[in-house]
Design an enzyme around this catalytic site. Structure first.
Site, short mmCIF file in Angstrom:
data_model
loop_
_atom_site.label_atom_id
_atom_site.label_comp_id
_atom_site.label_asym_id
_atom_site.label_seq_id
_atom_site.Cartn_x
_atom_site.Cartn_y
_atom_site.Cartn_z
N LYS A 171 5.06 -6.25 8.67
CA LYS A 171 4.85 -5.11 7.97
C LYS A 171 6.05 -4.11 7.98
CE LYS A 171 2.60 -0.59 8.16
NZ LYS A 171 2.07 0.39 8.87
N ASP A 196 -10.80 3.32 11.85
CA ASP A 196 -10.95 2.96 10.39
C ASP A 196 -11.48 1.65 10.34
OD1 ASP A 196 -10.56 3.29 7.78
OD2 ASP A 196 -8.40 2.39 7.66
N GLY A 252 0.94 -1.17 -0.37
CA GLY A 252 -0.03 0.03 -0.11
C GLY A 252 1.04 1.04 -0.16
N GLY A 253 0.44 2.28 0.09
CA GLY A 253 0.73 3.72 0.25
C GLY A 253 1.92 3.86 1.33
#
EC number: 2.7.11.-
Length: 761
Positions: free
Chosen positions: A452, A549, A433-434
């Protein structure tokens, strides 16, 4: 004196070279010419090409470009091989082998008339060729008589018959041809060089008797097993003939020797030694004077007809030098070698080479080891710098205060994670991802983890990051992804989570698989587990934690399809007395609380709003990231609320569950979702109330008793509610200050990166 003599000898050498090759600035040296044709070496004085490549036309070789077959042009015969003079090989003169003619009779057409080819003509003014004494006249067949022509004052020939009585004596005498089926005879020396071979029929013999008959000159030595079949010689069409060659001393270009000693002069001086590079012998043949030169076999080899063609042989590298010197040192010298005693302490060359090689190898290993050591030290230094910069000391202090919790987060070393992920191999990537990349890894204890690797972190957020890691590490709930630890020795922190294998809820809703169908019961069970996890975060954890989120792409399913709430990249913990958190707006389009969007104040009711959107997804099976088009141009949540109010509920239920679901339960969950989506946070239930309500809905004795006290208020505020929805959509790109990658109208980043936070802390 000797040195002066050698200098004087150089003068005739230079003169002879210039005279021999006609050297001029415009001519190419003979050693630069083509020297091979059809695999046959063509040494000087023979040559291919221009006049500078051969001594004179008698030595010219024509190479057929199509067949690569060499011919001696002056005598028009195919060339088989060329040999320079070499006394050690019994070639006192130079030798060439050519293909000579074969005379035959009665072999192909049945006629008895002999087929006589052109005679072998090696004569001519200046011809350097002559037939050597190794050539024999041979006749093969029954009742055949071979006769040499053009040999004046002599009759030379032989006659063969087919008398079986001679066969036994032939074997005893061990001769190739003794008259039975073949015959042979030597040719005279010093005769003219135009020689033909003819076949005659012996007296008292029938001309057709005996079949095929052949006659020819040859230098080959045939065995008694294959010489009695004339058809083979006829089919070949040729026999190998040996010609000697020499230099005619009448040629003005070879009057001076090429730095070579005359054999007759050497005999008068008591012979020649190793200092003599080449030797020339002189003789006469059929009235002609000739010279034949060769390299001194005592220590030189090469072509004596080229300047510098005779080169020194290094006998120390040959068996003769090793055998003669044995334990002594072999010293090569021009033309010869000497054996000298070894000096005291002198090491054998082989042993010396081993020592030098070993020393070089050790030196190379030392350099490599030093390089690896320096590289390791630099890497360790960088890791210590990164560890301090990323808050490693602060994290250690925090962990020390939490001694009672043994399952606290672990600080992994960079080596552990590199080994777990195969040095962060691209084949291990789970999602990207970004803000980072997630890799699948396996720890040394066999646990499968998700690692991660973030892309960046603000240095002024280090303390906040460490506090959040400590808080999240304390989360211990079966429906929440466990943060196992982190690594602070890299440029940006690396987080380690438990691995969840079955993907996210969003993908399961879109693409059902045969092994697990998303029935209404399954969806309700998932909603209950999500609500339980959020209720735990809001009220049962050490500190209230707001996820910020909540969406279906952050709801993972393990191997038993149990819920795992993930992606705490934007989560925040608050103290007990705090009612809200003022932060930079972050979230995903379609899930963000409109009230939070306007005020930047995030409360526990903001997570409730996002959960309400998840409930709508479970009911409708649609993705809120794409706008729901309607006449009023409402957003996803507003469209759902309007459908419930306007009794169009069945129009929005997922077709895949409509026929088999409990509509009372679905309606009850829809009304609960409507309450969660209330534009006023105070009117939304908290997550504990939502969790209890969902458990009641699942109860078999449940009937729809959902409180709807706020419906009237919602009706009064429809216009404001709609205006708020439109305002959010119109100002979304301006009002949101989180990275653009978090607000993707297409497939969210978490679709391919289920475990990666959208923003690093």
């Amino acid at each position: 004196m000797k040195k002066e003599t050698q200098n004087l000898q150089c003068i005739p050498l230079v003169i002879s070279v210039l005279s021999l090759f006609g050297v001029s600035s415009a001519r190419k040296p003979p050693y630069l010419c083509n020297r091979v044709c059809g695999g046959i070496s063509i040494p000087f004085p023979f040559g291919i090409g221009g006049k500078e490549c051969y001594l004179n036309p008698w030595y010219e070789v024509v190479c057929n470009t199509t067949t690569s077959v060499p011919f001696l042009s002056r005598i028009n015969r195919e060339l088989v091989n060329i040999y320079l003079p070499d006394p050690t090989e019994y070639y006192s003169n130079g030798v060439v082998h050519i293909k000579g003619p074969v005379t035959s009779s009665g072999c192909s057409t049945g006629t008895s008339q002999p087929l006589t080819p052109q005679p072998l003509n090696v004569a001519g003014q200046g011809s350097p060729y002559f037939l050597t004494d190794k050539n024999l006249l041979m006749a093969v067949g029954c009742n055949v008589k071979a006769v040499m022509m053009d040999v004046k004052s002599q009759i030379i020939g032989c006659e063969s018959s087919c008398d079986e009585r001679n066969s036994s004596s032939q074997v005893v005498r061990n001769k190739i041809c003794s008259g039975n089926k073949c015959c042979q005879t030597r040719i005279p020396e010093g005769q003219p060089q135009v020689i033909g071979v003819n076949i005659e029929i012996p007296e008292n013999k029938n001309t057709t008797e005996g079949g095929c008959k052949v006659a020819f000159l040859t230098s080959n030595k045939y065995s008694s097993l294959n010489v009695t079949e004339p058809e083979e010689f006829h089919s070949d069409g040729y026999a190998v003939v040996e010609l000697g060659w020499y230099f005619d001393t009448s040629d003005s270009r070879v009057l001076s020797p090429i730095g070579c000693m005359n054999v007759s002069d050497a005999s008068q001086d008591g012979g020649y030694g190793s200092e003599t590079i080449c030797v020339c012998s002189y003789g006469y043949f059929s009235g002609f004077s000739y010279r034949s030169c060769y390299c001194n076999s005592m220590g030189y080899a090469g072509n004596p007809f080229l300047p510098g063609g005779c080169v020194d042989i290094d006998e120390c590298k040959l068996e003769i030098g090793r055998k003669r010197c044995k334990d002594q040192s072999c010293v090569n010298k021009p033309g010869w070698f000497t054996c000298e005693p070894k000096k005291p302490g002198q090491i054998k060359p082989v042993f010396q080479g081993v020592l030098i090689g070993s020393a070089l190898l050790l030196f190379a290993f030392g350099i490599f080891g030093l390089y690896k050591f320096i590289k390791k030290q630099r890497r360790s230094s960088r890791m210590r710098v990164f560890f301090r910069r990323n808050g490693g000391m602060l994290l250690k202090q925090q962990l020390a205060r939490k001694e009672g919790n043994v399952e606290m987060s672990k600080i992994f070393s960079s080596n552990e994670l590199e080994k777990a992920t195969d040095n962060f191999n691209t084949n291990r990537v789970l999602g990207q991802g970004g803000q980072g990349t997630v890799y699948k890894g396996m720890l040394v204890d066999g646990r499968i983890v998700a690692v991660k690797r973030s892309k960046a972190m603000d240095e002024d957020k280090v303390e906040e990051f460490i506090n959040e890691v400590v808080v999240l590490a304390q989360i211990n709930h079966r429906n929440i992804v466990k943060l196992l630890g982190c690594c602070l020795e890299t440029e940006v922190p690396v987080l380690v989570y438990e691995f969840v294998p079955n993907g996210d809820l969003c993908k399961r809703l879109r693409d059902e698989c045969d092994d697990y169908i998303m029935t209404w019961e399954v969806r309700l069970h998932i909603a209950i587990e999500i609500a339980g996890a959020l209720s735990y975060l809001h009220s049962a954890a050490s500190f209230p934690i707001y996820h910020r989120d909540i969406k279906t792409t952050n709801i993972l399913l393990d191997e038993k399809y149990q819920v795992k709430v993930s992606d705490f990249g934007t989560s925040r913990s608050v103290t007990i007395d705090q009612t809200h958190l003022t932060t930079q707006v972050a979230g995903t389009f379609g899930y963000v609380d409109p009230e939070y969007f306007q005020s930047s104040k995030f409360t526990d009711k903001s997570d409730v709003y996002s959960f309400g959107v998840v409930l709508v997804e479970l009911i409708t099976g649609k993705n809120p990231s794409s706008r729901v088009q309607s006449e009023e141009n409402r957003g996803f949540a507003a469209h759902f609320v309007a459908a419930v109010k306007e009794n169009r509920f069945l129009d929005i239920v997922d077709e895949r569950i409509k026929d088999e679901c409990n509509l009372d339960q679905v309606m009850a969950v829809a009304k609960l979702a409507k309450r969660c989506l209330n534009r006023k946070g105070k009117k939304r239930p908290n997550m504990r109330e939502v969790s209890v309500e969902l458990e009641r809905i699942r109860s078999s004795s449940y009937k729809s008793e959902i409180h709807n006290d706020d419906d009237d208020d919602d009706d009064d505020d429809d216009e404001d509610d709609q205006a708020m929805e439109l305002n959010i959509e119109e100002t979304w790109d301006v009002g949101m200050t989180a990275p653009a990658s978090m607000f993707n109208n297409g497939s969210p980043a978490s679709d391919v990166e289920p475990l990666v936070p959208l923003r690093t802390w």
